[in-house]
Each structure stands twice: as C-alpha cells, then as structure tokens.
Scaffold this motif. Structure first.
Motif, mmCIF file in Angstrom:
data_model
loop_
_atom_site.group_PDB
_atom_site.id
_atom_site.type_symbol
_atom_site.label_atom_id
_atom_site.label_comp_id
_atom_site.label_asym_id
_atom_site.label_seq_id
_atom_site.Cartn_x
_atom_site.Cartn_y
_atom_site.Cartn_z
ATOM 1 N N ALA A 23 15.202 66.613 -108.827
ATOM 2 C CA ALA A 23 15.981 66.878 -110.044
ATOM 3 C C ALA A 23 16.610 65.597 -110.576
ATOM 4 N N ARG A 24 17.149 64.758 -109.664
ATOM 5 C CA ARG A 24 17.782 63.507 -110.100
ATOM 6 C C ARG A 24 16.759 62.542 -110.697
ATOM 7 N N TRP A 25 15.606 62.379 -110.017
ATOM 8 C CA TRP A 25 14.592 61.464 -110.524
ATOM 9 C C TRP A 25 14.005 61.958 -111.842
ATOM 10 N N SER A 26 13.837 63.259 -111.980
ATOM 11 C CA SER A 26 13.317 63.814 -113.239
ATOM 12 C C SER A 26 14.290 63.545 -114.383
ATOM 13 N N ARG A 27 15.579 63.691 -114.092
ATOM 14 C CA ARG A 27 16.579 63.422 -115.125
ATOM 15 C C ARG A 27 16.577 61.940 -115.505
ATOM 16 N N ALA A 28 16.449 61.061 -114.502
ATOM 17 C CA ALA A 28 16.395 59.628 -114.787
ATOM 18 C C ALA A 28 15.164 59.291 -115.629
ATOM 19 N N LEU A 67 12.602 67.017 -118.682
ATOM 20 C CA LEU A 67 13.747 67.906 -118.918
ATOM 21 C C LEU A 67 13.523 69.253 -118.250
ATOM 22 N N ILE A 68 12.325 69.814 -118.422
ATOM 23 C CA ILE A 68 12.008 71.119 -117.836
ATOM 24 C C ILE A 68 12.026 71.038 -116.306
ATOM 25 N N VAL A 69 11.377 69.991 -115.757
ATOM 26 C CA VAL A 69 11.334 69.845 -114.298
ATOM 27 C C VAL A 69 12.743 69.678 -113.729
ATOM 28 N N SER A 70 13.563 68.858 -114.391
ATOM 29 C CA SER A 70 14.921 68.620 -113.921
ATOM 30 C C SER A 70 15.738 69.904 -113.905
ATOM 31 N N GLU A 71 15.713 70.656 -115.012
ATOM 32 C CA GLU A 71 16.530 71.867 -115.111
ATOM 33 C C GLU A 71 16.062 72.954 -114.158
ATOM 34 N N ILE A 72 14.738 73.139 -114.071
ATOM 35 C CA ILE A 72 14.215 74.181 -113.182
ATOM 36 C C ILE A 72 14.520 73.842 -111.725
ATOM 37 N N THR A 73 14.257 72.591 -111.335
ATOM 38 C CA THR A 73 14.489 72.185 -109.944
ATOM 39 C C THR A 73 15.968 72.249 -109.593
#
Length: 414
Positions: A23-28, A67-73
């Motif tokens: 989630a952190r890496w996806s947000r970055a 964005l989708i991966v970060s929020e879902i994870t």
C-alpha cells in the motif's frame, strides 16, 4: 467482532506487513506519476521537445492503477489487522520507537523544539497558500475555458499550462499539509503527558494509540453507516476538575464494492465518522438508558415541549419516562446554550449504572496547529482540556466527591 483467542502466527504477520508495504509503495508510485504527469508538459514546453501523447496516457493509467492498488490493499490490511486483534505490527512498533527516540533527543533542547515548531508553522502557512492559489487557479482555468468556448479562442497551451500549474499548487498544498501535520503530531506527543499532569488532578493512563472500550463506541448515537472501528488514539484516564474522566479519539469506517461493465471489482474504504468519546459519571437515578444526539434523528424519537430543543437534539429512550426526568426546562436551556457555544455536534448518553457517555464530532485534541513555540503548544493543549472540562460540567458530569456523597445517601436510605 469477536476477538481471537490466540495471537497471530509469524506467517500471518508477515503477510499483513507485506500488504502494508504494498500500500505504501503503491501510494508513492501514484504520487511520482502525478508529478511526472503534470511536470512533463512544462518541461517539454521549456525544452521544445515533443513527446508522444501515449506517454501521458500511460502515466495517467499508472496513476489510476496505483491509486486503486493502494486503496484496496490498505483497506484489506485494515480489515485483516482488526480480525487478527493486532494494534501495531513489529515494523511499525520499531518505527515508533525510533521516532520517539528522535523526538526525545530533539525535545531535550526547548530552543531546538521552538525552532522546529516555527519552521513547521511556516511550512503550514506555505501549504495553505498553495491550496488557496490552487483554488483560485482552478477558477481562472474554468473562466478561461468558458471564454475559449463561447467568446473568443485562447491559445490552448495557455489554458493547459494554467491547469497544470493549478494542479501542482493543489498537490503541493495537500501533500505538504499532511506531512507537516504528521511532524507536528510527533512533537505534540512528547508534551501531551506533561500537560496532562499539569491540568488533570490525576493521570492514570496516556496511550497515544489506545482507545476506550469498543463496547461504548458501538452504542447507537444514530451515526452514519459503519462496519468497523477505524484508527483510535490519545487514550486518557484520570480525574479532571474532580470529575472522573476517560476519553479517546476514534472513527468508524465502511467499505464499498463497485463492479464496472467488464466485471472488475473496485473496493474502497471510507471514514463515515470521526471524533472523540468521553466517559464520565452522572448523578441521575435512572431505570433506562437515555440517549440524545445531534448527528441525525432517531426513528420514533421522543419530543419535548421546546421547539428549539427538538430542532437541536433527537432523544431516544427504550422504555419509561426517565428522559423527561432529566430534561427539565432549565437543563434543556443549558443544552441549547451549549449547542450555540460549541462548534461541534455532540451525542450524550445517560446509563442506569451512572455512566455518562459524550461523543463530540470532528474533535482532534493535542494537535500543534499554529503553535510556534513550546509555551504556545502547552497553552493550547491546556485550553483544550479546560474546554473539555467546561463541556462536561455543563452536560452534568459529577465529581468524585458528589459520587461518594450519593453512595452514602443511598446506603443511609437502605
């Protein structure tokens, strides 16, 4: 939500930690793609380089995907962590320890803290300026688009650059504000225990990641939709101006699931309510639970003879007439005045065992805000606690002495 009888296994913990890292890496990655998406056109225009539009489409798709991966994870990790009954993962505990050590070293010198607070206050003003400039730029871009559409043609690059610069202002303002608030919170956590000891008659507990009993949180105050209790913090127990007190910040969250025409599922976690719950004692002799709320109206709510009170508060009692024993004309006037004096919406519950619950929406204690020195910070935290004591007194919280007197009176009557 039942609690597990045994602790999580190493495999489960590693999986949870991996989900949080993802989630952190996806947000970055999402933030990086936003910077590239908005920065490329300006850079290309300055260097007079033509880049295929496919590159920008790819960056936009990457931003949306991250964005989708970060929020879902992140949502799945929160639900898994709640099911495991774990408040903090080992890597988060280690990060908290290092952060506490760093803040303690900094706080050893009040002058260093003052300099840090002043810098953070300046950065906060800069971020707020960026947000205002971004909003103004959005309005200008909208006006330019309307002029281009209905009045006269404007150079397309001018409109595009204005929109891009506006977006950069907004991104810098939002992300910068979040970063500044996080750093300010780290500093305030160091001084909160000292202020609690100075203001409260007695401090029994302070846990900046703790919470009041979740059974109290799940009491029905006519909240919006909720599925689970989200992050909690600033759990305090003690005595304030003679009144026993326990409180913590909390929030409720829920998940939405959407399917597109291709059958792909998108899950999002939303916060439906955030605020603070205060637990104290009242002096009424009751047989039933009486609840008042300002969040939304109860179904089959009770009504009083006061139109002003009925418009400000919704009342519910499962049975009996205890609500009207509490809601005397004088007390209703007190609550109406309290509603006018305090900016937040509230919920109040009087329980037969003498427990008093107070919920205050969107209340976030122990924040630095505009404090630029340790003295300003301490004064701010002190005023927040004194304001809480005033609210409790006006609602009807009783002191330990009054509780003891009532108990003696009850024993004498028997």
């Amino acid at each position: 939500m039942g609690e597990r009888q045994t602790g999580p296994t190493d495999r489960e913990m590693k999986k949870l930690m991996g989900m949080k890292r993802t989630a952190r890496w996806s947000r970055a990655a999402m933030i990086a793609s936003i910077v590239l998406l908005f920065g490329f056109p300006i850079l290309c225009s300055a260097l007079r380089i033509d880049i295929p539009g496919l590159v920008f489409v790819a960056l936009f798709l990457l931003m949306f995907l991250m964005l989708i991966v970060s929020e879902i994870t992140k949502g799945r990790a929160k639900k898994k962590q709640a099911a495991m009954g774990v408040s903090r993962t080992p890597d988060e505990l280690e990060a908290d320890r290092k952060k506490a050590e760093k803040v303690s070293r900094l706080a050893a010198s009040p002058e260093a803290v003052d300099r840090r607070l002043a810098r953070l206050a300046g950065l906060n003003r800069f971020c707020q300026w960026n947000l205002r400039a971004g909003v103004a730029g959005m309005l200008l871009a909208a006006v330019a688009a309307l002029i281009h559409q209905f009045v006269t043609e404007l150079p397309i690059p001018l409109v595009v650059v204005l929109a891009i610069v506006t977006s950069i202002f907004i991104v810098v303002g939002v992300l910068g504000s979040l970063w500044v608030k996080k750093k300010q919170k780290d500093l305030s956590l160091h001084y909160t225990p000292k202020v609690l000891e100075a203001v409260l008659d007695r401090v029994d507990l302070y846990d900046h990641r703790g919470s009041v009993d979740h059974g109290y949180l799940w009491e029905d105050f006519s909240y919006p939709g909720r599925e689970w209790v989200g992050p909690c913090g600033d759990h305090v127990k003690g005595v304030l101006k003679g009144m026993p007190i326990e409180f913590s910040e909390f929030c409720f969250q829920y998940e939405t699931v959407e399917r597109d025409k291709d059958g792909k599922t998108t899950r999002e976690v939303h916060t439906s309510f955030s605020g603070m719950m205060v637990i104290s004692r009242h002096g009424f002799r009751l047989n039933n639970k009486v609840t008042l709320t300002q969040f939304s109206h109860f179904h089959h709510a009770l009504g009083t003879e006061s139109v002003d009170f009925n418009s400000a508060w919704s009342i519910r009692e499962d049975a009996g007439q205890d609500a009207f024993y509490i809601l005397t004309p004088h007390y209703m006037e007190e609550l109406i005045a309290l509603d006018q004096d305090k900016w937040m919406k509230m919920g109040i519950q009087f329980r037969p065992d003498g427990t008093l619950l107070i919920v205050m929406q969107d209340v976030d204690f122990f924040e630095v805000d505009e404090a630029k020195s340790t003295e300003e910070l301490k004064e701010k935290l002190k005023n927040e606690l004194l304001g809480l004591a005033d609210t409790m007194e006006r609602i009807g919280a009783v002191t330990l002495e009054e509780i003891a007197a009532q108990q003696e009176e009850g024993e004498g009557a028997t």
